[in-house]
Scaffold this active site. Structure first.
Site: not given
Ligand code: PDD
Length: 284
Positions: A30, A49, A144, A176, A200
């Site tokens: 996703y 990504r 993801k 993270e 991620l």
């Molecule tokens: N999550 N790490 C993880 C495990 C995440 O699920 C996310 C984002 C990030 C940050 O990535 P970005 O800056 O591209 O949003 C890091 C999204 C918001 C979600 O799963 O809802």
């Protein structure tokens, strides 16, 4: 309206077969793209990504970047609100249950848009709490993947403790958050883990690193030991929805003086200014 396999339709009318491999195995990936004033933020990077995630699970991309942009624009235009979070979800498709890839099946593609929920003024003013836990996820956290059971369980630990996020530790180093990236600040230097298989690669993470470089703030990308996290002056959580949010208590102990730090406040200002500039720029 949501998008499902070539059609825009009300979410109540959208149906997928029970044998969809997303439902059976969590076999899919996703993306979540924030949209400000109806303009998707860093769409190229999000689509890149997505391609990385699809390559990681050996699923051919069902659409070209141009087709994705068109679908996303159509979805955005159908919503009544301007700031949105656009969610893209692709599974390997529908087939009789068997772990191995079934030949010749069509991927399932779903997209939906929700109002974008960013931190409240109170959260920005005071910061939020975080807890730590052992990172017990797999070794491809750069994908993801929709199979998020470890992240779900880890995030719930935070909620159970009245906190906003769980910061993950693997072998003595920080990776993270359960659903965000984490930055550690010590003596005006920003420390961040490298973008490898253990986290991620956040789109917001990249923006924060770029803004730090542009503003001559020292950024060190490298393994972040647990003791640095525990002795940080500031800790930030970043994601498309959390933006740049201060973590002011960790496992119940104050981070620095327990208030959002100066550098974090400046970074949030730079981030908001960057967003505004992008929103006003021509979008093609
Ligand atoms: N999550 N790490 C993880 C495990 C995440 O699920 C996310 C984002 C990030 C940050 O990535 P970005 O800056 O591209 O949003 C890091 C999204 C918001 C979600 O799963 O809802």
């Amino acid at each position: 309206m949501i998008y499902l396999n070539g059609e825009f339709l009300p979410i109540e009318e959208a149906r997928i077969p029970v044998l969809d491999r997303g439902f059976i195995f969590g076999d899919g990936v996703y993306e979540l793209i924030p949209v400000y004033s109806r303009r998707p933020f860093r769409i190229e990077e999000h689509l890149a990504r997505l391609q990385h995630s699809l390559d990681g699970i050996r699923l051919p991309n069902p659409h070209t970047p141009g087709e994705w942009r068109e679908l996303i624009d159509t979805l955005i235009a159908q919503q009544s609100f301007d700031d949105q979070s656009v969610y893209l979800h692709i599974t390997r498709g529908v087939a009789k249950r068997d772990h191995a890839f079934p030949p010749g099946i069509t991927p399932t593609v779903m997209m939906m848009a929700n109002p974008l929920v960013t931190p409240t003024p109170e959260q920005i003013e005071n910061g939020v709490a975080a807890v730590t836990a052992v990172d017990n996820r797999w070794l491809r956290c750069d994908i993801k993947a929709i199979s998020l059971l470890p992240n779900v369980l880890l995030r719930q630990l935070a909620v159970d403790a009245g906190a906003a996020e769980t910061i993950l530790l693997r072998g003595g180093f920080m990776t993270e958050g359960a659903a965000s990236n984490i930055f550690v600040i010590k003596d005006e230097i920003i420390f961040a883990p490298p973008k490898n298989n253990l986290m991620l690669p956040g789109i917001t993470y990249d923006v924060v690193v770029e803004l730090a470089n542009q503003n001559n703030v020292d950024v060190r990308i490298g393994a972040v030991p647990e003791r640095l996290l525990r002795h940080a002056d500031e800790i930030w959580q970043t994601s498309s929805t959390r933006e740049v949010l201060a973590i002011t208590t960790l496992d119940g102990a104050p981070v620095g003086d327990g208030r959002p730090g100066l550098l974090g406040q400046r970074m949030l200002e730079w981030y908001q200014a960057f967003k505004t500039a992008v929103m006003r720029a021509d979008y093609t």
